[in-house]
Motif scaffolding. Structure first.
Motif, short mmCIF file in Angstrom:
data_model
loop_
_atom_site.label_atom_id
_atom_site.label_comp_id
_atom_site.label_asym_id
_atom_site.label_seq_id
_atom_site.Cartn_x
_atom_site.Cartn_y
_atom_site.Cartn_z
N LEU A 517 0.86 -1.16 0.00
CA LEU A 517 0.00 0.00 0.00
C LEU A 517 0.91 1.23 0.00
O LEU A 517 1.68 1.44 0.93
CB LEU A 517 -0.91 0.00 1.23
CG LEU A 517 -1.87 1.18 1.37
CD1 LEU A 517 -2.91 1.16 0.26
CD2 LEU A 517 -2.54 1.17 2.74
N ILE A 518 0.84 2.02 -1.07
CA ILE A 518 1.62 3.25 -1.17
C ILE A 518 0.63 4.38 -1.38
O ILE A 518 -0.01 4.47 -2.44
CB ILE A 518 2.62 3.19 -2.34
CG1 ILE A 518 3.52 1.95 -2.23
CG2 ILE A 518 3.47 4.45 -2.38
CD1 ILE A 518 4.42 1.74 -3.43
N ILE A 523 6.69 11.20 -4.40
CA ILE A 523 7.76 10.34 -4.91
C ILE A 523 8.24 10.99 -6.22
O ILE A 523 7.71 10.71 -7.29
CB ILE A 523 7.27 8.90 -5.10
CG1 ILE A 523 6.72 8.39 -3.76
CG2 ILE A 523 8.39 8.00 -5.59
CD1 ILE A 523 6.05 7.04 -3.82
N SER A 524 9.22 11.86 -6.09
CA SER A 524 9.57 12.75 -7.20
C SER A 524 11.08 12.97 -7.28
O SER A 524 11.82 12.71 -6.34
CB SER A 524 8.87 14.10 -7.01
OG SER A 524 7.47 13.95 -6.89
N ASN A 544 -0.90 9.59 -4.61
CA ASN A 544 0.48 10.06 -4.51
C ASN A 544 0.75 11.16 -5.53
O ASN A 544 0.07 11.27 -6.56
CB ASN A 544 1.44 8.89 -4.75
CG ASN A 544 1.23 7.76 -3.77
OD1 ASN A 544 1.59 7.86 -2.61
ND2 ASN A 544 0.62 6.68 -4.24
N VAL A 545 1.76 11.96 -5.26
CA VAL A 545 2.29 12.93 -6.22
C VAL A 545 3.61 12.38 -6.74
O VAL A 545 4.54 12.13 -5.96
CB VAL A 545 2.49 14.31 -5.56
CG1 VAL A 545 3.16 15.27 -6.53
CG2 VAL A 545 1.15 14.87 -5.08
N THR A 569 -1.37 11.87 -8.99
CA THR A 569 -0.97 12.96 -9.88
C THR A 569 0.43 12.65 -10.37
O THR A 569 1.37 12.57 -9.57
CB THR A 569 -1.01 14.30 -9.16
OG1 THR A 569 -2.36 14.57 -8.73
CG2 THR A 569 -0.55 15.42 -10.08
N ILE A 570 0.59 12.49 -11.67
CA ILE A 570 1.85 12.02 -12.25
C ILE A 570 2.23 12.97 -13.37
O ILE A 570 1.57 13.02 -14.41
CB ILE A 570 1.71 10.58 -12.76
CG1 ILE A 570 1.16 9.67 -11.64
CG2 ILE A 570 3.03 10.05 -13.28
CD1 ILE A 570 0.81 8.27 -12.11
N SER A 571 3.31 13.73 -13.18
CA SER A 571 3.65 14.79 -14.13
C SER A 571 5.16 14.90 -14.36
O SER A 571 5.95 14.53 -13.50
CB SER A 571 3.12 16.15 -13.63
OG SER A 571 1.72 16.13 -13.48
N TYR A 572 5.51 15.40 -15.54
CA TYR A 572 6.88 15.76 -15.90
C TYR A 572 7.85 14.58 -15.82
O TYR A 572 9.03 14.75 -15.55
CB TYR A 572 7.38 16.92 -15.04
CG TYR A 572 6.61 18.21 -15.25
CD1 TYR A 572 6.84 18.99 -16.38
CD2 TYR A 572 5.65 18.62 -14.34
CE1 TYR A 572 6.12 20.16 -16.59
CE2 TYR A 572 4.92 19.79 -14.55
CZ TYR A 572 5.17 20.55 -15.67
OH TYR A 572 4.46 21.70 -15.88
#
Length: 918
Positions: A517-518, A523-524, A544-545, A569-572
């Motif tokens: 479970l995360i 986590i960037s 998660n971001v 949210t998963i970006s860049y």
């Protein structure tokens, strides 16, 4: 000037230098032995060793002078490229001694170029420039190393350039900008100089994701016209000395923004001689982390007057009388860096407990009885670890309950583990800081619950679990050389929640477990992937971001199955989610500004599909890319980038009733939208037409379908035909797509009266049996890049001069197929077909020398159109080959309502005929 620093600070700098340098090496794919130099000889001898090692990795080259666009030549170090945005000039792989002059000087250019993987050194003057861009646009400097320069990288009067992933040490200036605007300075390591980064008279530049340490001045923005610059997500450490220098300095400048930086051990932390700069990003985003803040967090809200914690100190951080960080973030879970100064804890030797009987005061136990309600307490220690002292804390072969609390384990880079656990099942760590070890926490057949802790700047992984489990909550894992968290055993449950796992040299989280479970974590900025759940169970990754990791935000390896990825949210990232697994649910995520949003590269069974549900995606190359033979179910995805791209995954070999057959892959319903328009993915269809409001259209294993009156733009592929025959594509507009229309393993289709405007590839067809026009004089398609002229007319375009609105030479597309009669204008593309006229088929089964061409007719208004052959008619004639290019059959009851044309040695104008022997 190199400042004399405390032993503690020197140690922290050596570790930071080692970690960041290792991260850069990993990004650039080179092996290095510089670690040995740094650890053995301290900073000075480390740099000597580094120069030697760097030099061995490059090819020597003389100093480079490029004074105009025409000077980008092989003699000036250019190894490839043509100077365009998509194919820039490349200057790479060189070792340059800058003694007696500047290393690389580029001036007065607008061509796109990249300087990468170069090593420059030995400038013999405080004014020597390593890489100097003057009056330059469109340059990129990435992955370079420079030392012993007056100014390592200097930009004067240069705009829209990027400096990234570079290592600049022992230079007077690391990065120097003067009169330069709109440049990006990101992910660099700038150390041991007088000025780390200096901006003078420069506007709208961004300093992001860099480590700036051991400089007299960390980041200085000076002169009255330096405005609109942003300094964010940097680690600014141990810069300045007492009354001179400091971390971030603002001098005569305003309207600059400084936020979300780790401000640690600078002296002073910051200064600002105006009240015009902004030192936070507002509420609730927050300001910077200050190691000397000492604030408490009991309240929330813009005025910090509402009950409840929010991760922001309740009182502003005062920079001077006129400048404050209104929302300082000094909570470890927010990534604020090292939590305590060593002087706040009591020194203690490394603690080694082998069995329950060794929970003693001599081993740091200050209380407790080892019961679940009264665990042993190990608290308040500062443990210095060396190569000869073993692990910082080692607990093995115990059954009793224990808590490690408020402990700093501080390695010198040669120690093995900060905390090592072997066959111990009832531990808890709370408010621990572990830095500078080989691995932060190691567990073998052990369980540990970690809360409110910081595991940073270790040589390898932050946490490595060989067999067992470490739960993580409200903690930070950052700037480790390997993975942030790594677990290599299938049979344990892992929980990671409300934590920050960032800036690690490997991936953020790598789990080989059947149950994880995360949630609610950041986590960037990890060098490789954000999360790698190599699992065969049912892990959940939610809320998660996941931002700007080096490769993939989330990567599912082959056979990774039954994962649930929701509301992230998963970006860049390069790819937001990369899926090689099966039976994975990817739903309700927001994927923005990745190169590819969701890439499903799955070889999974047709019976084990992945489900992509209700995601919001906007990506540069493709929102969703489906590749190879696998089965994906798509529903409700909202795409605002380039839509869906499909590659090599239209059919899959499966065994049905003992026979291996091809079946179409993917189920994609029209609830998926791109630019607000439905995606039509039709498989196994026969007859009918596609609604005219499509955002993309795919025909797979389909026959007799009409695609018309579509207006499709700004997607990867507008219309796709895969393993489909006898379809009709007409009167569509395809504009500004990566591929306008693509045909894959399909034949006997007719494509005409379409307009192709400015698609990167207008059309692709590798089969050659499809017809890309409607004959003469009806014509083919309009192509915006057609270079032919219209001087002639006739079926052979040999009646001259007599323009007829059709190009005199065919249009050749990717794959070699031709439109024989390209239209010179898109104005004539019609929206409505006339009705089919009637004709009678009377001929016998054998037709002799008569050649039967496509049936067509001229209606009363001059319109030309095709009529499909019925299957029953095809069986009457011996010349089957001549009929292969015809459209799909009509229904049997329509057999007598036909039009045909007869050609005897030359073209005849189409009319209604009765077929008969020649």
């Amino acid at each position: 000037m190199i400042v004399k620093l405390s032993v503690r600070t020197q140690f922290l700098l050596r570790i930071a230098d080692l970690i960041v340098l290792r991260e850069i090496r990993m990004r650039r794919g080179r092996r290095t032995i510089v670690v040995v130099c740094l650890l053995i000889g301290g900073l000075a001898s480390g740099f000597i060793g580094m120069v030697s090692e760097e030099a061995s990795a490059y090819t020597p080259h003389g100093q480079i002078r490029i004074l105009s666009d025409s000077d980008f030549t092989p003699a000036n170090g250019v190894i490839s490229g043509n100077g365009t945005e998509i194919d820039p000039y490349i200057i790479a792989g060189w070792e340059i001694d800058a003694e007696g002059g500047d290393g690389i000087k580029i001036s007065q250019t607008t061509s796109h170029f990249i300087i990468r993987d170069c090593f420059l050194y030995h400038g013999d003057s405080r004014f020597t420039l390593g890489i100097w861009l003057t009056n330059v646009l469109n340059g990129r400097i990435q992955g370079v190393t420079l030392t012993e320069m007056g100014r390592a990288i200097a930009l004067t009067g240069s705009h829209n350039n990027t400096i990234s992933n570079s290592h600049l040490y022992q230079n007077r200036h690391g990065v120097y900008l003067s009169g330069s605007d709109n440049n990006m300075i990101e992910n660099n390591n700038v150390s041991s100089g007088r000025w780390g980064i200096y901006l003078g008279n420069s506007e709208n530049n961004r300093i992001v994701g860099s480590i700036v340490y051991d400089n007299l001045y960390g980041v200085e923005i000076a002169l009255a016209d330096s405005r609109g610059n942003i300094v964010t997500h940097n680690d600014i450490l141990s810069n300045g000395v007492s009354l001179e220098g400091g971390g971030v300095l603002m001098s005569g400048s305003g309207a600059n923004s400084i936020h979300h930086n780790n401000m640690s051990f600078n002296d002073p932390q910051a200064s600002d001689d105006t009240s015009l700069n902004v030192w936070d990003d507002g509420y609730p985003s927050g300001g910077n982390c200050w190691t000397d803040d000492g604030g408490v967090d009991g309240y929330s809200g813009p005025n910090q007057d509402q009950p409840g914690e929010d991760g922001i100190s309740d009182s502003p951080y005062v920079i001077d009388a006129d400048s404050k960080d209104m929302y300082p973030m000094n909570i470890p879970s927010q990534g604020c860096g090292i939590e305590w100064n060593a002087t706040s804890l009591t020194p203690h030797d490394p603690i080694h407990i082998q069995g329950d009987t060794e929970f003693t005061p001599e081993n740091g136990v200050i209380g407790g009885s080892g019961k679940s309600t009264d665990p042993y307490i190990i608290e308040g220690w500062h443990i210095e670890v060396t190569s000869t002292s073993g692990d910082g804390i080692n607990i093995s072969y115990t059954d009793e309950y224990y808590v490690i609390r408020r402990v700093l384990v501080h390695g010198d880079g040669t120690s093995r583990f900060g905390i090592s656990l072997v066959y111990t099942y009832s531990g808890r760590a709370d408010q621990v800081t572990i830095i500078g070890n080989n691995i932060g926490i190691s567990a073998y057949r052990a369980f540990l619950r970690v809360y409110n802790s910081n595991i940073s700047s270790n040589i390898g992984d932050g946490i490595r679990v060989y067999e067992g489990d470490i739960w993580l909550e409200n903690s930070t894992i950052s700037f480790n050389g390997g993975n942030g968290y790594s677990l290599d055993w299938e049979w344990y449950k892992t929980v990671i929640t409300t934590s920050s796992i960032t800036h690690n040299g490997g991936s953020g989280v790598v789990l080989r477990t059947n149950d994880a479970l995360i949630t609610d974590s950041n986590i960037s900025f990890n060098a490789q992937d954000g999360i790698v759940p190599d699992s065969r169970g049912d892990p959940v990754i939610a809320r998660n971001v996941i931002i700007q990791n080096g490769r993939y935000g989330i990567r599912f390896p082959p056979l990774s199955s039954q994962n649930e990825v929701e509301n992230n949210t998963i970006s860049y990232n390069d790819v937001g989610i990369f899926n090689e697994g099966e039976l994975n649910l990817i739903a309700y995520n927001t994927l923005l500004n990745n190169r590819i949003g969701l890439f499903s590269f799955s070889f999974g069974s047709f019976e084990r599909p992945n489900t992509l549900l209700n995601n919001i995606i906007e990506s540069a190359d493709a929102d969703i890319l489906l590749s190879s033979a696998g089965h994906n179910i798509l529903s409700g995805n909202v795409m605002t980038g380039r839509g869906i791209a499909v590659s090599h995954s239209y059919l899959e070999i499966v065994r049905i009733d003992g026979q291996y057959v091809y079946v179409p892959t993917h189920d994609i319903d029209s609830s998926n939208t791109v630019h607000g328009k439905p995606v039509y993915y039709l498989k196994n269809y026969t007859g009918g037409s596609v609604p005219s409001d499509g955002g993309q259209v795919f025909l797979v294993n389909s026959t007799g379908v009409t695609v018309e009156n579509q207006n499709i733009s700004n997607v990867y592929t507008g219309i796709v035909l895969a393993y489909s025959s006898f379809n009709e594509i007409q009167n569509n507009t395809l504009q500004d797509n990566s591929i306008g229309l693509e045909i894959v393993s399909s034949d006997d289709n007719i494509i005409y009266h379409n307009a192709f405007f400015n698609n990167t590839i207008q059309a692709k067809d590798n089969i050659g049996t499809n017809q890309w026009d409607n004959g003469y004089p009806s014509g083919g398609n309009f192509w915006s890049d057609y270079t032919g002229v219209d001087n002639c007319s006739g079926p052979n375009q040999d009646i001259c001069p007599d323009p007829d609105g059709i190009g005199d030479v065919p249009y050749t597309m990717s794959g070699g197929s031709e439109d024989r009669y390209p239209l010179m204008s898109s104005d004539g593309i019609r929206d409505v077909k006339p009705p089919i006229p009637e004709g009678q088929v009377n001929g016998p089964r054998t037709m002799g020398n008569v050649t039967i061409n496509r049936m067509r007719s001229k209606d009363g208004e001059g319109g030309i159109y095709a009529v499909r052959w019925p299957e029953t008619l095809r069986s009457q004639f011996s010349d089957i080959q001549a009929l292969r290019s015809q459209p799909e059959p009509l229904k049997t009851d329509e057999i007598e309502k036909l039009e045909i044309s007869i050609t005897q040695n030359k073209f005849q104008y189409p009319n209604v005929h009765s077929a008969k022997r020649n």
